[in-house]
Design a protein around this motif. Structure first.
Motif, PDB file in Angstrom:
ATOM      1  N   GLY A  28     -31.942  -8.846  94.433  1.00  0.00           N
ATOM      2  CA  GLY A  28     -32.013  -8.674  92.990  1.00  0.00           C
ATOM      3  C   GLY A  28     -31.819  -7.223  92.581  1.00  0.00           C
ATOM      4  O   GLY A  28     -31.222  -6.423  93.298  1.00  0.00           O
ATOM      5  N   LYS A  29     -32.342  -6.891  91.414  1.00  0.00           N
ATOM      6  CA  LYS A  29     -32.185  -5.541  90.894  1.00  0.00           C
ATOM      7  C   LYS A  29     -33.018  -4.563  91.712  1.00  0.00           C
ATOM      8  O   LYS A  29     -34.137  -4.852  92.132  1.00  0.00           O
ATOM      9  CB  LYS A  29     -32.603  -5.489  89.426  1.00  0.00           C
ATOM     10  N   LYS A  30     -32.457  -3.357  91.896  1.00  0.00           N
ATOM     11  CA  LYS A  30     -33.108  -2.344  92.728  1.00  0.00           C
ATOM     12  C   LYS A  30     -33.957  -1.370  91.924  1.00  0.00           C
ATOM     13  O   LYS A  30     -34.583  -0.490  92.493  1.00  0.00           O
ATOM     14  CB  LYS A  30     -32.039  -1.550  93.507  1.00  0.00           C
ATOM     15  N   GLY A  31     -33.982  -1.506  90.593  1.00  0.00           N
ATOM     16  CA  GLY A  31     -34.812  -0.612  89.785  1.00  0.00           C
ATOM     17  C   GLY A  31     -34.166   0.729  89.546  1.00  0.00           C
ATOM     18  O   GLY A  31     -34.807   1.779  89.747  1.00  0.00           O
ATOM     19  N   TYR A  32     -32.894   0.717  89.114  1.00  0.00           N
ATOM     20  CA  TYR A  32     -32.213   1.989  88.819  1.00  0.00           C
ATOM     21  C   TYR A  32     -32.954   2.708  87.691  1.00  0.00           C
ATOM     22  O   TYR A  32     -33.326   2.083  86.696  1.00  0.00           O
ATOM     23  CB  TYR A  32     -30.767   1.718  88.421  1.00  0.00           C
ATOM     24  N   PRO A  33     -33.185   4.019  87.818  1.00  0.00           N
ATOM     25  CA  PRO A  33     -33.936   4.747  86.771  1.00  0.00           C
ATOM     26  C   PRO A  33     -33.283   4.622  85.407  1.00  0.00           C
ATOM     27  O   PRO A  33     -32.059   4.745  85.271  1.00  0.00           O
ATOM     28  CB  PRO A  33     -33.912   6.197  87.277  1.00  0.00           C
ATOM     29  N   ARG A  34     -34.088   4.385  84.407  1.00  0.00           N
ATOM     30  CA  ARG A  34     -33.593   4.198  83.044  1.00  0.00           C
ATOM     31  C   ARG A  34     -34.254   5.187  82.098  1.00  0.00           C
ATOM     32  O   ARG A  34     -35.336   5.709  82.372  1.00  0.00           O
ATOM     33  CB  ARG A  34     -33.876   2.767  82.579  1.00  0.00           C
ATOM     34  N   PHE A  35     -33.589   5.416  80.975  1.00  0.00           N
ATOM     35  CA  PHE A  35     -34.150   6.298  79.959  1.00  0.00           C
ATOM     36  C   PHE A  35     -35.315   5.609  79.257  1.00  0.00           C
ATOM     37  O   PHE A  35     -35.339   4.381  79.121  1.00  0.00           O
ATOM     38  CB  PHE A  35     -33.084   6.679  78.927  1.00  0.00           C
ATOM     39  N   LYS A  36     -36.249   6.408  78.798  1.00  0.00           N
ATOM     40  CA  LYS A  36     -37.404   5.891  78.073  1.00  0.00           C
ATOM     41  C   LYS A  36     -37.185   6.082  76.584  1.00  0.00           C
ATOM     42  O   LYS A  36     -36.966   7.200  76.118  1.00  0.00           O
ATOM     43  CB  LYS A  36     -38.678   6.603  78.516  1.00  0.00           C
ATOM     44  N   LYS A  37     -37.276   4.974  75.865  1.00  0.00           N
ATOM     45  CA  LYS A  37     -37.196   5.048  74.406  1.00  0.00           C
ATOM     46  C   LYS A  37     -38.582   5.150  73.794  1.00  0.00           C
ATOM     47  O   LYS A  37     -38.781   5.825  72.776  1.00  0.00           O
ATOM     48  CB  LYS A  37     -36.464   3.815  73.868  1.00  0.00           C
ATOM     49  N   HIS A  38     -39.541   4.476  74.410  1.00  0.00           N
ATOM     50  CA  HIS A  38     -40.923   4.501  73.924  1.00  0.00           C
ATOM     51  C   HIS A  38     -41.825   4.960  75.060  1.00  0.00           C
ATOM     52  O   HIS A  38     -41.789   4.382  76.155  1.00  0.00           O
ATOM     53  CB  HIS A  38     -41.360   3.116  73.434  1.00  0.00           C
ATOM     54  N   SER A  39     -42.595   5.978  74.837  1.00  0.00           N
ATOM     55  CA  SER A  39     -43.590   6.431  75.806  1.00  0.00           C
ATOM     56  C   SER A  39     -44.900   6.672  75.063  1.00  0.00           C
ATOM     57  O   SER A  39     -44.898   7.041  73.889  1.00  0.00           O
ATOM     58  CB  SER A  39     -43.133   7.698  76.525  1.00  0.00           C
ATOM     59  N   ARG A  40     -45.995   6.497  75.763  1.00  0.00           N
ATOM     60  CA  ARG A  40     -47.305   6.525  75.103  1.00  0.00           C
ATOM     61  C   ARG A  40     -48.291   7.462  75.785  1.00  0.00           C
ATOM     62  O   ARG A  40     -49.490   7.328  75.583  1.00  0.00           O
ATOM     63  CB  ARG A  40     -47.891   5.111  75.049  1.00  0.00           C
ATOM     64  N   SER A  41     -47.806   8.394  76.611  1.00  0.00           N
ATOM     65  CA  SER A  41     -48.743   9.274  77.295  1.00  0.00           C
ATOM     66  C   SER A  41     -48.099  10.615  77.603  1.00  0.00           C
ATOM     67  O   SER A  41     -46.875  10.721  77.717  1.00  0.00           O
ATOM     68  CB  SER A  41     -49.233   8.625  78.599  1.00  0.00           C
ATOM     69  N   VAL A  42     -48.960  11.621  77.717  1.00  0.00           N
ATOM     70  CA  VAL A  42     -48.558  12.941  78.207  1.00  0.00           C
ATOM     71  C   VAL A  42     -49.605  13.361  79.221  1.00  0.00           C
ATOM     72  O   VAL A  42     -50.805  13.137  79.031  1.00  0.00           O
ATOM     73  CB  VAL A  42     -48.439  13.954  77.045  1.00  0.00           C
ATOM     74  N   GLU A  43     -49.141  13.943  80.315  1.00  0.00           N
ATOM     75  CA  GLU A  43     -50.021  14.227  81.447  1.00  0.00           C
ATOM     76  C   GLU A  43     -50.074  15.724  81.717  1.00  0.00           C
ATOM     77  O   GLU A  43     -49.039  16.389  81.795  1.00  0.00           O
ATOM     78  CB  GLU A  43     -49.517  13.481  82.692  1.00  0.00           C
ATOM     79  N   TYR A  44     -51.291  16.244  81.846  1.00  0.00           N
ATOM     80  CA  TYR A  44     -51.518  17.641  82.211  1.00  0.00           C
ATOM     81  C   TYR A  44     -52.050  17.690  83.638  1.00  0.00           C
ATOM     82  O   TYR A  44     -52.738  16.770  84.083  1.00  0.00           O
ATOM     83  CB  TYR A  44     -52.539  18.299  81.275  1.00  0.00           C
ATOM     84  N   LYS A  45     -51.742  18.785  84.323  1.00  0.00           N
ATOM     85  CA  LYS A  45     -52.294  18.983  85.663  1.00  0.00           C
ATOM     86  C   LYS A  45     -53.607  19.752  85.545  1.00  0.00           C
ATOM     87  O   LYS A  45     -54.489  19.354  84.798  1.00  0.00           O
ATOM     88  CB  LYS A  45     -51.285  19.692  86.559  1.00  0.00           C
TER      89      LYS A  45
END
Length: 281
Positions: A93-110
Motif C-alpha cells: 500500500g501507501k508508504k507515507g510520503y511526507p505531505r504539507f500541513k494545511k492545519h496544525s494545532r501545536s507548537v513545540e519548544y525545547k
C-alpha cells in the motif's frame, strides 16, 4: 518519558500570539519539506542550514524561538525517515510520503524559550511572539520535578481551548506485586473484549450514542455561510462533541486496563489486522 498536560488560562492577545506561533511553526515545516523535495539527496545538516536561512530572511520566523523552529525541522526529518523505512520494509500500500500541513494545532519548544514560575502554576514564554506569562491549572504535581528534567514544552490547541504539555524525562514504571495469574483478551466488535475466563465486557458504543447530536451539529455547520463567524462557531461546537466522544473512549479503555494490571501478572491481547487478515498480539 512522562507527558503531563495542563489547561492554559489565556487572554485574547495571548490566544492570537499562540495562533501566530503555530502558523510560524507550520510555515517552517512546509518550507523545509519543499526544500527537501526540490533537492533530492538533501541530508540532515542541509535542512538545519536552510532553517537558519529562513530565520535570516523572515522576521516573523526570527521572532519564534530557535529551538521551536528546530523542532519543526525534526518533524520533517522523522516523516522522511518513516517514509524510507516503509519503503525498505516493502510495506504493502501507501508508504507515507511526507505531505504539507494545511492545519496544525501545536507548537513545540525545547529547553529554551520558556521559564516556569517558582510555584509551578504559570509558565512564561520568553520569545518575541508575545505570548508572555500563561497560567496553568491541572491535577499533576509538576512541582515534584526539577526543571532540568523537562525536555519539551508543547502548546496544543483543541476544540475546548489550549493546553500546555510538559515532557518530563523520568522512569514511568509502577512496581506491582506478582500475582501469579495470567489472562488473555480477545478484542472484538460486538463485545468490547472477551477474556480467557469467559467474561465479556459490553461495547459502550460512545459514538453511536452521540451520533444523533453529531448529526445535529453537522447540519448546523452545513447551513452556515462559508468563511463567516457563525460557521466557525458551529465548527467549534461540532469539534467539542467529537472531543467528548474521544475522551470517553480513552478513559473507558484506561479504566479497564488499570483493573487488569492490579489483579493479573500478565495479559495478552489479540486483535484482527484488517490489512493482512492476520491475528496481531
Amino acid at each position: 518519558m512522562l507527558v503531563m498536560e495542563f489547561k492554559a488560562v489565556l487572554k485574547e492577545p495571548q490566544r492570537l500570539a499562540i495562533n501566530e506561533a503555530i502558523r510560524t511553526a507550520r510555515f517552517v515545516r512546509n518550507k523545509v519539506l519543499r526544500y527537501w523535495m526540490d533537492n533530492r539527496g538533501t541530508g540532515k545538516k542541509e535542512l538545519y542550514r536552510y532553517n537558519t536561512q529562513l530565520r535570516d530572511e523572515f522576521k516573523f520566523v526570527r521572532d519564534l524561538n530557535s529551538h521551536a523552529c528546530q523542532a519543526s525541522v525534526e518533524n520533517v526529518e522523522r516523516a522522511i525517515k518513516r517514509f524510507f523505512d516503509n519503503c525498505k520494509k516493502k510495506i504493502p500500500g501507501k508508504k507515507g510520503y511526507p505531505r504539507f500541513k494545511k492545519h496544525s494545532r501545536s507548537v513545540e519548544y525545547k529547553q529554551s524559550g520558556w521559564k516556569l514560575s517558582p510555584d509551578k502554576k504559570s509558565i512564561n514564554f520568553t520569545d518575541n511572539k508575545g505570548i508572555g506569562q500563561v497560567n496553568i491549572k491541572g491535577t499533576w504535581d509538576l512541582w515534584r520535578f526539577d526543571q532540568k528534567l523537562i525536555k519539551r514544552v508543547r502548546i496544543v490547541q483543541r476544540a475546548d481551548g489550549y493546553y500546555v504539555q510538559f515532557c518530563v524525562k523520568v522512569e514511568n514504571q509502577e512496581q506491582l506485586e506478582a500475582t501469579g495469574f495470567t489472562i488473555g483478551l480477545d478484542v472484538g466488535l460486538k463485545e468490547f473484549y472477551t477474556d480467557s475466563d469467559g467474561y465479556s465486557e459490553p461495547n459502550p458504543r460512545f459514538y453511536r450514542k452521540g451520533e444523533k447530536r453529531l448529526k445535529f451539529y453537522q447540519r448546523r455547520v452545513s447551513r452556515k455561510k462559508k468563511g463567516s463567524s457563525n460557521r466557525k462557531k458551529a465548527i467549534n461546537r461540532l469539534g467539542r462533541h467529537h472531543l467528548k466522544i474521544s475522551r470517553q473512549r480513552e478513559e473507558h479503555a484506561k479504566r479497564l486496563v488499570r483493573s487488569y494490571r492490579k489483579n493479573k501478572e500478565a495479559f495478552m491481547v489479540s486483535r484482527l489486522c484488517i490489512k493482512g487478515l492476520n491475528l496481531c498480539y
